[in-house]
Motif scaffolding. Structure first.
Motif, PDB file in Angstrom:
ATOM      1  N   PHE A 178       0.856  -1.184   0.000  1.00  0.00           N
ATOM      2  CA  PHE A 178       0.000   0.000   0.000  1.00  0.00           C
ATOM      3  C   PHE A 178       0.892   1.234   0.000  1.00  0.00           C
ATOM      4  N   GLY A 179       0.783   2.035  -1.038  1.00  0.00           N
ATOM      5  CA  GLY A 179       1.598   3.235  -1.190  1.00  0.00           C
ATOM      6  C   GLY A 179       2.740   3.007  -2.155  1.00  0.00           C
ATOM      7  N   GLN A 180       2.799   3.826  -3.204  1.00  0.00           N
ATOM      8  CA  GLN A 180       3.880   3.735  -4.181  1.00  0.00           C
ATOM      9  C   GLN A 180       4.631   5.053  -4.286  1.00  0.00           C
ATOM     10  N   GLY A 181       4.921   5.610  -3.115  1.00  0.00           N
ATOM     11  CA  GLY A 181       5.905   6.674  -3.031  1.00  0.00           C
ATOM     12  C   GLY A 181       7.290   6.053  -3.061  1.00  0.00           C
ATOM     13  N   SER A 182       8.286   6.773  -2.581  1.00  0.00           N
ATOM     14  CA  SER A 182       9.671   6.300  -2.709  1.00  0.00           C
ATOM     15  C   SER A 182       9.879   4.956  -2.022  1.00  0.00           C
ATOM     16  N   MET A 183       9.443   4.807  -0.763  1.00  0.00           N
ATOM     17  CA  MET A 183       9.724   3.548  -0.061  1.00  0.00           C
ATOM     18  C   MET A 183       8.824   2.418  -0.551  1.00  0.00           C
ATOM     19  N   GLY A 184       7.605   2.728  -0.976  1.00  0.00           N
ATOM     20  CA  GLY A 184       6.758   1.693  -1.544  1.00  0.00           C
ATOM     21  C   GLY A 184       7.335   1.134  -2.830  1.00  0.00           C
ATOM     22  N   ILE A 185       7.809   2.025  -3.707  1.00  0.00           N
ATOM     23  CA  ILE A 185       8.452   1.602  -4.958  1.00  0.00           C
ATOM     24  C   ILE A 185       9.719   0.810  -4.666  1.00  0.00           C
ATOM     25  N   GLU A 186      10.458   1.244  -3.635  1.00  0.00           N
ATOM     26  CA  GLU A 186      11.677   0.518  -3.258  1.00  0.00           C
ATOM     27  C   GLU A 186      11.341  -0.884  -2.745  1.00  0.00           C
ATOM     28  N   CYS A 187      10.341  -0.977  -1.861  1.00  0.00           N
ATOM     29  CA  CYS A 187       9.959  -2.293  -1.331  1.00  0.00           C
ATOM     30  C   CYS A 187       9.490  -3.218  -2.446  1.00  0.00           C
ATOM     31  N   LEU A 188       8.790  -2.659  -3.432  1.00  0.00           N
ATOM     32  CA  LEU A 188       8.373  -3.446  -4.593  1.00  0.00           C
ATOM     33  C   LEU A 188       9.573  -4.099  -5.269  1.00  0.00           C
ATOM     34  N   GLN A 189      10.584  -3.307  -5.585  1.00  0.00           N
ATOM     35  CA  GLN A 189      11.722  -3.831  -6.334  1.00  0.00           C
ATOM     36  C   GLN A 189      12.559  -4.803  -5.500  1.00  0.00           C
ATOM     37  N   ILE A 190      12.715  -4.496  -4.225  1.00  0.00           N
ATOM     38  CA  ILE A 190      13.532  -5.360  -3.370  1.00  0.00           C
ATOM     39  C   ILE A 190      12.812  -6.680  -3.097  1.00  0.00           C
ATOM     40  N   ALA A 191      11.482  -6.622  -2.920  1.00  0.00           N
ATOM     41  CA  ALA A 191      10.712  -7.857  -2.734  1.00  0.00           C
ATOM     42  C   ALA A 191      10.885  -8.767  -3.946  1.00  0.00           C
ATOM     43  N   VAL A 317      21.780  -1.456  -6.738  1.00  0.00           N
ATOM     44  CA  VAL A 317      21.668  -0.359  -7.699  1.00  0.00           C
ATOM     45  C   VAL A 317      22.757  -0.448  -8.760  1.00  0.00           C
ATOM     46  N   ALA A 318      23.977  -0.776  -8.349  1.00  0.00           N
ATOM     47  CA  ALA A 318      25.094  -0.844  -9.295  1.00  0.00           C
ATOM     48  C   ALA A 318      24.878  -1.909 -10.359  1.00  0.00           C
ATOM     49  N   THR A 319      24.197  -2.997  -9.995  1.00  0.00           N
ATOM     50  CA  THR A 319      23.962  -4.094 -10.945  1.00  0.00           C
ATOM     51  C   THR A 319      22.648  -3.950 -11.709  1.00  0.00           C
ATOM     52  N   GLY A 320      21.872  -2.915 -11.401  1.00  0.00           N
ATOM     53  CA  GLY A 320      20.621  -2.688 -12.103  1.00  0.00           C
ATOM     54  C   GLY A 320      19.452  -3.514 -11.609  1.00  0.00           C
ATOM     55  N   ARG A 321      19.645  -4.277 -10.536  1.00  0.00           N
ATOM     56  CA  ARG A 321      18.530  -5.066 -10.011  1.00  0.00           C
ATOM     57  C   ARG A 321      17.467  -4.187  -9.381  1.00  0.00           C
ATOM     58  N   VAL A 322      17.866  -3.032  -8.883  1.00  0.00           N
ATOM     59  CA  VAL A 322      16.933  -2.016  -8.415  1.00  0.00           C
ATOM     60  C   VAL A 322      17.222  -0.739  -9.206  1.00  0.00           C
ATOM     61  N   ARG A 323      16.169  -0.138  -9.767  1.00  0.00           N
ATOM     62  CA  ARG A 323      16.314   1.052 -10.602  1.00  0.00           C
ATOM     63  C   ARG A 323      15.778   2.271  -9.845  1.00  0.00           C
ATOM     64  N   MET A 324      16.637   3.258  -9.669  1.00  0.00           N
ATOM     65  CA  MET A 324      16.226   4.467  -8.969  1.00  0.00           C
ATOM     66  C   MET A 324      15.966   5.642  -9.909  1.00  0.00           C
ATOM     67  N   LYS A 325      16.614   5.666 -11.060  1.00  0.00           N
ATOM     68  CA  LYS A 325      16.476   6.825 -11.956  1.00  0.00           C
ATOM     69  C   LYS A 325      15.024   7.146 -12.290  1.00  0.00           C
ATOM     70  N   PRO A 326      14.174   6.139 -12.592  1.00  0.00           N
ATOM     71  CA  PRO A 326      12.787   6.488 -12.948  1.00  0.00           C
ATOM     72  C   PRO A 326      11.990   7.113 -11.804  1.00  0.00           C
ATOM     73  N   THR A 327      12.439   6.941 -10.567  1.00  0.00           N
ATOM     74  CA  THR A 327      11.689   7.464  -9.425  1.00  0.00           C
ATOM     75  C   THR A 327      12.022   8.919  -9.123  1.00  0.00           C
ATOM     76  N   VAL A 328      13.148   9.400  -9.660  1.00  0.00           N
ATOM     77  CA  VAL A 328      13.583  10.775  -9.372  1.00  0.00           C
ATOM     78  C   VAL A 328      12.898  11.713 -10.356  1.00  0.00           C
ATOM     79  N   THR A 329      11.857  12.390  -9.894  1.00  0.00           N
ATOM     80  CA  THR A 329      11.009  13.194 -10.768  1.00  0.00           C
ATOM     81  C   THR A 329      11.302  14.691 -10.692  1.00  0.00           C
ATOM     82  N   HIS A 330      11.959  15.138  -9.617  1.00  0.00           N
ATOM     83  CA  HIS A 330      12.207  16.570  -9.437  1.00  0.00           C
ATOM     84  C   HIS A 330      13.662  16.776  -9.007  1.00  0.00           C
TER      85      HIS A 330
END
Length: 361
Positions: A178-191, A317-330
């Protein structure tokens, strides 16, 4: 140097202050990129959340004071006596919470579990300034494959790593977030990297749902268009998700879900399942504990993020398993844009932001 100092809630001024003195076991670093956490952004405006009373007391007794700025990427320009792990020119990020060095955990060789030490940006000056002095014990080297912008996200991401680690996912578990802000999106990718079989996400913004799908959600539910609890139960043959991460709760004035998302998370998890509480609510909550007991639910909170979590985050992040660039909007330019970064981050829904707004120096 130039540094932002708080004179009170909502009263932030760019001042000339001395460059901080280098200490043994510390490094002097030039700030490259920094972002306010959602908690810091709320505290900046006097909104009740984690550490509100402590920050209020500091403002009443110590103002003007440098506050916040624990999510950053910096470049080392000088090392203090005893520093052995880093060299001038290294880019580093940090674990925010430091060991105290005096408690039984620290003295027993388990200082990574200490909760009595200071926090960068709360008890210690953070990085809303041109330079910062940071303790070596908190730092991790940033891989060359990671940009300054991505590196500023590493501290938050390490907290999400700790949240998923706390969940102890079984291979193939159905996970709802529940919630797809920064930590929700992060938990999605790490899960996903931790073996989740199916990931269902929930948000109220179309742009957050779209990004969630882009980054690996099997189903992204817009809670304005459906009943997310009913939808999750339909997707799980009436059982509910094995694990639910609650990342949406908090002040409704800032576009967060209040306590509603927590109650929905309880209804959306299967009996015997786990709810991982990621949100901060800023006030006591009333829960039907008998309901949790009757359904054998486990309401768990993330373990403290350790240096090992942060090092693993760098690898993800270095291996691309988690992507942060698309989350940085501002992304804002220059130290002078810090107040704007606080405004955007405190009201992400209003500005269409996912990650906190970043400031590049």
């Amino acid at each position: 140097m130039k540094a932002w100092r708080f004179y009170g809630f909502g009263d932030l001024r760019l001042d000339d202050v001395p460059v901080p003195a280098l200490k043994p076991g510390h490094v002097l670093a030039q700030v490259l990129c920094v972002q306010p956490s959602v908690t810091e952004a709320q505290l900046a405006f006097g909104i009740r959340t984690l550490a509100y009373e402590r920050i209020k007391k500091r403002l009443e007794t110590e103002a003007p004071v440098q506050l916040f700025g624990h999510e950053f990427c910096v470049r080392i320009v000088e090392t203090g006596a005893g520093v052995t792990r880093f060299h001038v020119g290294d880019r580093v990020a940090a674990r925010a919470k430091l060991p105290c060095g005096e408690c039984p955990l620290c003295l027993g060789g388990r200082n990574h579990l200490c909760r009595k030490g200071p926090i960068i940006g709360f008890q210690l000056p953070g990085c809303f300034a041109e330079f910062a002095v940071l303790p070596e014990v908190a730092l991790v080297k940033v891989d060359d494959a990671i940009s300054d912008s991505e590196a500023a996200c590493l501290q938050s991401l390490s907290d999400s790593v700790a949240a998923v680690e706390t969940a102890q996912l079984a291979l193939g578990d159905t996970v709802a977030i529940f919630g797809q802000g920064s930590m929700g999106i992060e938990c999605l990718q790490i899960a996903r990297t931790a073996g989740a079989g199916r990931v269902i996400t929930v948000d109220v913004r179309d742009e957050a749902c779209a990004l969630s799908k882009e980054l690996g959600a099997d189903v992204a539910l817009n809670a304005r268009a459906c009943d997310p609890v009913e939808a999750i139960r339909e997707l799980t043959e009436g059982n509910g998700a094995d694990v639910v991460f609650e990342c949406a709760g908090g002040s409704p004035k800032q576009g967060l879900a209040g306590t509603r998302s927590l109650l929905q998370a309880i209804d959306a998890v299967r009996s015997g399942g786990k709810i991982i509480g990621v949100s901060w609510f800023g006030q006591p909550l009333e829960l039907d504990i008998d309901l949790l007991r009757e359904r054998s639910l486990r309401y768990l909170f993330p373990d403290i993020s350790t240096l090992a979590n942060l090092e693993h985050t760098v690898r993800l992040v270095a291996t691309g398993r988690v992507r942060m660039k698309p989350t940085v909007t501002h992304v804002l330019q220059g130290l002078g844009s810090v107040p704007q970064a606080f405004e955007i981050t405190a009201n992400k829904g209003k500005y269409g932001a996912i990650n906190p707004a970043q400031v590049v120096l």
